[in-house]
Design a protein around this motif. Structure first.
Motif, PDB file in Angstrom:
ATOM      1  N   VAL A 203       0.908  -1.503  -0.166  1.00  0.00           N
ATOM      2  CA  VAL A 203       0.102   0.108   0.234  1.00  0.00           C
ATOM      3  C   VAL A 203       0.743   1.333   0.032  1.00  0.00           C
ATOM      4  O   VAL A 203       0.549   2.650  -0.798  1.00  0.00           O
ATOM      5  CB  VAL A 203      -0.419  -0.089   0.960  1.00  0.00           C
TER       6      VAL A 203
ATOM      7  N   ASN B 251       2.596   2.143  -3.307  1.00  0.00           N
ATOM      8  CA  ASN B 251       1.780   1.414  -4.360  1.00  0.00           C
ATOM      9  C   ASN B 251       2.381  -0.145  -5.496  1.00  0.00           C
ATOM     10  O   ASN B 251       2.017   0.056  -6.725  1.00  0.00           O
ATOM     11  CB  ASN B 251       1.476   2.604  -4.895  1.00  0.00           C
TER      12      ASN B 251
ATOM     13  N   LYS C  63      -8.875  -3.274   4.066  1.00  0.00           N
ATOM     14  CA  LYS C  63      -9.193  -2.087   3.766  1.00  0.00           C
ATOM     15  C   LYS C  63      -8.829  -0.704   4.534  1.00  0.00           C
ATOM     16  O   LYS C  63      -8.456   0.470   4.743  1.00  0.00           O
ATOM     17  CB  LYS C  63     -11.579  -2.064   3.922  1.00  0.00           C
ATOM     18  N   ALA C  64      -8.838  -0.973   6.049  1.00  0.00           N
ATOM     19  CA  ALA C  64      -7.955  -0.193   7.263  1.00  0.00           C
ATOM     20  C   ALA C  64      -6.451   0.344   6.836  1.00  0.00           C
ATOM     21  O   ALA C  64      -5.871   1.314   7.448  1.00  0.00           O
ATOM     22  CB  ALA C  64      -8.425  -0.861   8.551  1.00  0.00           C
TER      23      ALA C  64
ATOM     24  N   GLY D 289      -5.370   0.494   3.843  1.00  0.00           N
ATOM     25  CA  GLY D 289      -5.662   0.832   2.408  1.00  0.00           C
ATOM     26  C   GLY D 289      -5.522   0.707   1.408  1.00  0.00           C
ATOM     27  O   GLY D 289      -5.063   1.264   0.908  1.00  0.00           O
TER      28      GLY D 289
ATOM     29  N   LYS E  74      -7.149  -0.191  -2.018  1.00  0.00           N
ATOM     30  CA  LYS E  74      -8.725   0.262  -2.795  1.00  0.00           C
ATOM     31  C   LYS E  74      -9.443  -1.107  -3.183  1.00  0.00           C
ATOM     32  O   LYS E  74     -10.877  -0.272  -3.168  1.00  0.00           O
ATOM     33  CB  LYS E  74      -8.259   1.531  -3.777  1.00  0.00           C
TER      34      LYS E  74
END
Lengths: 632, 209
Positions: free
Chosen positions: A476, A479, A521-522, A524, A526
């Motif tokens: 995350v 990326n 999700k927490a 990050g 997407k």
């Protein structure tokens, strides 16, 4: 409780009792007799039975046990408990100790207050592991003492004694088992222990536990190991057997293979003494020299590495002992794989021969037994029986979707530790790389950075919690363009169904399950989808979508472990059937989906009712819709 | 020289099969009957991936307390729940005296069905087993299972029953039956099926000439 009964009362007599116990169960018996208050573990074969038994006992309220999220956490919990004066134990397999080694190495410096024993179970032969590292080397590295028992009785006694020694020297003690000692069952005399163990302690703060001048404690540690080296009780674990033998030869071996060495000695009718070394670290020069000086030829028989050979050879050299050393290499004992009596037969013929004859050890070529002995004609080579995913395994649905969305030449699929590693082999072939717990995600990042190919990491829920979260955070943060497929069956299936942090059935342990989707999700991520494994067609599309997404994407495949389902109900419903009118024998269900219950009988595809678990995933796999479900 | 006090010779037994067939349970049954009679006994189990249809072997020694693992050509009995696996481990049998008990069961579809490996046919396997066994017994698993009209067919319990007929093993039928009733009794239905399997088991065993 002891065998002494208070005369005249009506209480049940607590007596000694003999029972057949597996080595792993003997560990638990030892922990009970040592009155251990707190125990932690991470599941791992061949240590699993220890943990399952502790889990059962904790559910009954006899002691505290938890399946910690990984071995590092397990060791840290036990360490703090022992520093609070509570007897504590932590159980793991050999590779688990790699994960737990960080806190262990520092804990060694200041030691413990209440006794603490680390039980580590090695897996020579890699029967259920990614490697067969020899845990005896941790002793020298960490300056922690190691004991290695031979039989279930010795396992139990060693555990009890290790706690006494641990408290005598304020040192963690390591008890090393192997898959031989841990999985063998033999007679144990035990004390019946039914009382509830106490885990109330108190932590006394001390400057030694905080930052300054740790080298002082390093020095203290060297002093400790010196003292243990001279401890009569510790050295009492080493034993010279058959000392009345007239031969001037001595076999030196380790505790964990001693019974097999003794068997082979007797099988070959060799009248030679055996030195069984069970106090693996530290070795006592004094004790060893005292024994060795009475012999002329010293033979080393060990499993895996030449640990004793190297250590004791140095001692012999240092003390100028006039003996001839004949090591593993000369005896042609392999440095890898399990030791069995079969492996020892030939080395023992060399031990029996004249060691001074030049021809004894001269072999141009080392003859090798075939890995699996084959009897009879050459044309009757037996095929291997490879383990496969179970009939009705939910992973098969996830694999099929991933397989349809990828191809061997255009995608890279790093896999991880768990049942789903079986998907790596033909014919499923989902999984190209296998390293250690949690490594699928970290290596996926590396592969994606250096290869112009989509990368999907395959990881189970237990493994994800254990060591998969940090690399996902990395993905995350930077990326990284990877997809992570989390196969969520909400338990550690490979080792027999222990709970994971996402388990929600286990009310007895008062757990609060962690929701993987929320967690991901927490962090990050997407692109996150949580799906059922049965929806193979829809899931195939989603896998493609996930790979197209720029940046990390996570797909959670939810399904149940069929072995777990069978624990609750041995009839899982009516199997589906193949409509022979529609079936065009394309072979997708049979080969690509690879269900063992789908068979070809005289050219027809049929479903074997006796083994089918009615998971009905094949119904969605068949492109002709020829597999028809029946209602439960 | 010998490790056992009674000086009774160890009886070495290898039990061979595939994951899920009940190899370990069968081993435990034999071990516990012997142990209950006050004999020394020990056994080992090889597992790991075995639950998933892999090869499972367990070695059991009666009149020996410590080491269950014996060498090639030292088994007095080979009990095979699956033919191919039995052939694979037949090298353990004491050449001229071992008793070999096999079942005519083929449980798992071998991967070779998919054309990845050559697979010998059943007759060839049987022929090889015969050639290398001094005394061969067949447990008719197909007959037994056809006769058992439930989905759950406890082959291992039936084979256990058949094994108790070998006098030299010293497994009294009544003790063995008690153990089946005690040991395998969690679920009432399964308990009944096991009980029946033990009652009928021995009649499916015959010696092959």
């Amino acid at each position: 409780m002891t065998s002494v009964n208070n005369a005249g009362d009506n209480e049940e007599i607590h007596t000694k009792e003999t029972q057949l116990l597996m080595g792993n169960r003997a560990v638990v018996q030892g922990l009970l007799e040592a009155k251990v208050g707190l125990t932690t573990a991470y599941p791992g074969t061949p240590s699993t039975e220890i943990q399952m038994q502790l889990y059962k006992l904790s559910n009954k309220g006899q002691l505290y046990f938890e399946f910690s999220v990984n071995e590092k956490v397990a060791l840290e919990i036990a360490a703090a408990s022992a520093l609070s004066g509570v007897r504590s134990a932590v159980i793991m397999k050999h590779v688990g100790l790699n994960v737990a080694s960080d806190p262990l190495m520092a804990l060694a410096y200041f030691g413990v207050v209440g006794g603490m024993v680390l039980v580590v179970v090695d897996d020579p032969g890699c029967l259920s592991s990614q490697n067969e590292q020899d845990s005896r080397f941790w002793g020298k590295f960490s300056h922690l003492p190691i004991l290695e028992p031979s039989t279930s009785q010795e396992v139990k006694d060693t555990i009890v004694k290790a706690f006494e020694l641990s408290e005598r020297y304020n040192s963690v003690f390591i008890v090393r088992l192997t898959n031989y000692t841990s999985l063998n069952t033999s007679e144990v005399e035990k004390n019946v222990v039914e009382e509830k163990m106490n885990k109330d302690g108190e932590f006394f703060k001390d400057v030694r536990y905080i930052v300054p001048a740790r080298y002082v404690y390093h020095k203290e540690l060297h002093g400790k190991i010196k003292a243990i080296r001279a401890d009569k009780e510790f050295l009492g674990f080493n034993e010279l057997r058959y000392s009345d033998s007239k031969s001037n030869k001595l076999i030196v071996t380790q505790g964990s293979i001693f019974p097999m060495v003794e068997y082979t000695r007797n099988f070959g009718k060799l009248d030679i003494a055996i030195l069984k070394v069970s106090a693996i670290h530290p070795l006592s020069e004094e004790q060893l020299c005292e024994i060795i000086k009475n012999y002329k030829y010293i033979y080393f028989v060990e499993e895996l590495e030449s640990y004793l050979e190297d250590e004791i050879s140095a001692i012999i050299a240092k003390n100028n002992l006039n003996v001839k050393i004949i090591g593993k290499e000369k005896l042609r004992i392999p440095q890898e794989n399990k030791i069995t009596p079969d492996v020892l037969l030939e080395p023992f013929t060399l031990i029996a021969a004249d060691p001074d004859d030049e021809n004894t050890f001269r072999y141009e070529e080392i003859p090798q037994l075939p890995f699996e002995p084959v009897i009879g004609r050459e044309d009757l080579l037996l095929p291997r029986t490879l383990p496969r995913l179970c009939d009705g395994c939910s992973h098969r649905g996830a694999f099929y979707s991933i397989k349809r969305a990828t191809s061997v030449s255009t995608h890279i699929l790093p896999s991880d530790i768990g049942c789903y590693a079986l998907g790596q082999v033909s014919p499923i072939e989902v999984g190209d790389f296998w390293l250690c717990m949690g490594a699928s995600i970290g290596t996926a990042i590396g592969f994606s950075l250096t290869n112009n190919k989509p990368v999907i990491a395959i990881i189970g829920d237990g493994t994800f919690f254990h060591a998969g979260i940090p690399p996902l955070i990395d993905a995350v943060l930077y990326n990284h363009n990877i997809t992570v497929a989390i196969l969520n069956n909400r338990l550690t299936a490979m080792t027999g169904g222990q709970p994971t942090p996402s388990s929600n059935e286990d009310s007895s342990q008062n757990q609060t399950p962690v929701d993987i989707e929320e967690l991901v999700k927490a962090i990050g991520v997407k692109w996150v989808k949580s799906v059922r494994v049965e929806d193979v067609k829809e899931n195939t599309k989603l896998v493609r979508e996930a790979m197209d997404f720029e940046g990390p994407s996570v797909m959670i495949f939810n399904g149940e472990c069929v072995v777990e389902l069978y624990k609750h109900d041995f009839d899982l419903g009516e199997p589906p059937y193949v409509d022979q009118e529609i079936c065009n024998h394309c072979g997708i269900c049979f080969i690509e989906f690879d269900c063992p219950s789908i068979v070809k009988v005289e050219g027809r595809i049929e479903i074997k009712e006796e083994t089918c678990s009615a998971c009905n995933i094949c119904v969605n796999v068949c492109p002709q819709e020829a597999i028809i479900p029946r209602k439960k | 020289m010998s490790q056992n006090i009674d000086n009774e010779k160890p009886i070495n037994i290898a039990i061979i099969g595939l994951g899920g067939q009940g190899v370990i349970t069968l081993t435990k049954l034999i071990a516990n009957v012997s142990f209950g009679l006050g004999k020394k006994v020990c056994y080992n189990e090889i597992h790991g991936l075995s639950q998933r249809g892999g090869s499972v072997q367990s070695l059991l020694r009666i009149n020996e307390a410590e080491n269950p693992v014996f060498a090639a050509k030292d088994a007095d009995y080979i009990i095979g729940l699956e033919k191919l696996e039995t052939l694979r481990y037949l090298y353990l049998a004491k050449g001229s005296t071992a008793k070999v008990i096999i079942t005519n069961k083929y449980l798992i579809r071998p991967t070779s069905d998919l054309g990845y490996e050559q697979f010998p046919d059943e007759d060839a396997i049987m022929l090889e087993i015969k050639k290398h066994s001094s005394e061969l017994y067949l447990f008719d698993a197909l007959g037994f299972e056809e006769n058992t009209k439930t989905k759950f067919k406890p082959l291992n319990v039936a084979v256990f029953s058949a094994i108790t007929t070998f006098q030299e093993l010293g497994l009294p039928t009544n003790k063995a039956e008690n153990l089946v009733n005690e040991y395998l009794g969690r679920n009432m239905i399964i308990r009944q099926i096991n009980k029946k399997a033990f009652k009928d088991g021995s009649k499916w065993l015959r010696k092959l000439e």
